[in-house]
Design a protein around this motif. Structure first.
Motif, PDB file in Angstrom:
ATOM      1  N   GLU A  62       0.815  -1.220   0.000  1.00 37.44           N
ATOM      2  CA  GLU A  62       0.000   0.000   0.000  1.00 37.44           C
ATOM      3  C   GLU A  62       0.845   1.264   0.000  1.00 37.44           C
ATOM      4  N   ALA A  63       2.153   1.111   0.155  1.00 32.75           N
ATOM      5  CA  ALA A  63       3.048   2.275   0.151  1.00 32.75           C
ATOM      6  C   ALA A  63       3.430   2.700  -1.261  1.00 32.75           C
ATOM      7  N   LEU A  64       2.968   1.972  -2.269  1.00 30.91           N
ATOM      8  CA  LEU A  64       3.385   2.265  -3.642  1.00 30.91           C
ATOM      9  C   LEU A  64       3.094   3.705  -4.048  1.00 30.91           C
ATOM     10  N   LEU A  65       1.874   4.159  -3.857  1.00 25.32           N
ATOM     11  CA  LEU A  65       1.532   5.518  -4.286  1.00 25.32           C
ATOM     12  C   LEU A  65       2.327   6.591  -3.529  1.00 25.32           C
ATOM     13  N   PRO A  66       2.430   6.514  -2.193  1.00 28.07           N
ATOM     14  CA  PRO A  66       3.262   7.503  -1.504  1.00 28.07           C
ATOM     15  C   PRO A  66       4.728   7.467  -1.958  1.00 28.07           C
ATOM     16  N   VAL A  67       5.245   6.280  -2.229  1.00 31.09           N
ATOM     17  CA  VAL A  67       6.629   6.173  -2.699  1.00 31.09           C
ATOM     18  C   VAL A  67       6.763   6.792  -4.086  1.00 31.09           C
ATOM     19  N   LEU A  68       5.815   6.501  -4.971  1.00 28.10           N
ATOM     20  CA  LEU A  68       5.855   7.106  -6.314  1.00 28.10           C
ATOM     21  C   LEU A  68       5.774   8.625  -6.229  1.00 28.10           C
ATOM     22  N   GLY A  69       4.913   9.125  -5.352  1.00 28.09           N
ATOM     23  CA  GLY A  69       4.814  10.574  -5.169  1.00 28.09           C
ATOM     24  C   GLY A  69       6.120  11.166  -4.687  1.00 28.09           C
ATOM     25  N   CYS A  70       6.750  10.500  -3.749  1.00 31.77           N
ATOM     26  CA  CYS A  70       8.040  10.957  -3.226  1.00 31.77           C
ATOM     27  C   CYS A  70       9.091  10.943  -4.341  1.00 31.77           C
ATOM     28  N   LEU A  71       9.112   9.873  -5.127  1.00 35.16           N
ATOM     29  CA  LEU A  71      10.093   9.762  -6.210  1.00 35.16           C
ATOM     30  C   LEU A  71       9.918  10.853  -7.266  1.00 35.16           C
ATOM     31  N   SER A  72       8.696  11.334  -7.425  1.00 30.47           N
ATOM     32  CA  SER A  72       8.474  12.386  -8.422  1.00 30.47           C
ATOM     33  C   SER A  72       8.997  13.739  -7.948  1.00 30.47           C
ATOM     34  N   LEU A  73       9.192  13.887  -6.641  1.00 32.26           N
ATOM     35  CA  LEU A  73       9.616  15.165  -6.082  1.00 32.26           C
ATOM     36  C   LEU A  73      11.076  15.201  -5.645  1.00 32.26           C
ATOM     37  N   LEU A  74      11.660  14.029  -5.430  1.00 32.55           N
ATOM     38  CA  LEU A  74      13.032  13.981  -4.930  1.00 32.55           C
ATOM     39  C   LEU A  74      14.037  14.450  -5.970  1.00 32.55           C
ATOM     40  N   PRO A  75      14.993  15.265  -5.555  1.00 29.08           N
ATOM     41  CA  PRO A  75      16.119  15.546  -6.449  1.00 29.08           C
ATOM     42  C   PRO A  75      17.053  14.339  -6.388  1.00 29.08           C
ATOM     43  N   LEU A  76      17.067  13.534  -7.431  1.00 26.67           N
ATOM     44  CA  LEU A  76      17.839  12.299  -7.442  1.00 26.67           C
ATOM     45  C   LEU A  76      19.024  12.412  -8.395  1.00 26.67           C
ATOM     46  N   SER A  77      20.030  11.591  -8.148  1.00 28.65           N
ATOM     47  CA  SER A  77      21.131  11.482  -9.098  1.00 28.65           C
ATOM     48  C   SER A  77      20.578  10.857 -10.380  1.00 28.65           C
ATOM     49  N   ARG A  78      21.332  10.919 -11.448  1.00 27.25           N
ATOM     50  CA  ARG A  78      20.883  10.343 -12.726  1.00 27.25           C
ATOM     51  C   ARG A  78      20.573   8.851 -12.555  1.00 27.25           C
TER      52      ARG A  78
END
Length: 161
Positions: A62-78
């Motif tokens: 059930e954490a999939l959507l919150p994780v996806l939301g977080c991944l869309s906002l995180l400044p990540l390395s390439r």
């Protein structure tokens, strides 16, 4: 700076130990603020966060959507963006129609190449056509309005959030 690393460490520990979806969501929403600006520090921070998010997904579907939301906002390395993009693409067949704006934003924000962006759009188009073919209430065969609606919703959420 050093404060980011300390805050990130506390967030990672808390996310790993909490069982409340609402509390995890709140911490995931704060995580982008705890990411470093310096490219030299970003790779290590990205790996720390991605390890935590991977573990969270293994423990709680059930954490999939919150994780996806977080991944869309995180400044990540390439490298981290490529992993986030792959997670989002693999999640496309299992998310609900209502969650497509978050997934779309994650896919498009983490595309590391023009080819990735085109593959994401093609996968979204295919998913929308599949959804539309199973929707008995809508006789319109053109997926473009639905795609536009999902993308507008994704970017409005980004602008408002």
């Amino acid at each position: 700076g050093p404060g980011d690393a300390q805050v990130r460490s506390v967030l990672i520990d808390a996310i790993s130990s909490l069982e409340s979806t609402v509390c995890r969501q709140a911490l995931l929403d704060v995580m982008p603020c705890a990411m470093p600006v310096e490219p030299t520090e970003l790779e290590e921070a990205t790996q720390q966060v991605l390890v935590t998010l991977r573990q969270l997904l293994l423990e709680d579907s059930e954490a999939l959507l919150p994780v996806l939301g977080c991944l869309s906002l995180l400044p990540l390395s390439r490298k981290g963006r490529a992993e986030a993009w792959n997670v989002a693409l693999a999640s496309l067949p299992i998310v609900s129609e209502a969650d497509l704006p978050v997934l779309s934003r994650t896919l498009l924000c983490n595309a590391t190449s023009q080819d990735d962006a085109f593959r994401a759009l093609e996968a979204l188009r295919t998913e929308f056509e599949l959804l539309q073919s199973t929707d008995d209430d809508d006789d319109d065969d053109d997926p473009v309005p639905f795609i536009a609606h999902v993308l507008v919703a994704a970017f409005q959420n980004d602008a408002n959030g």
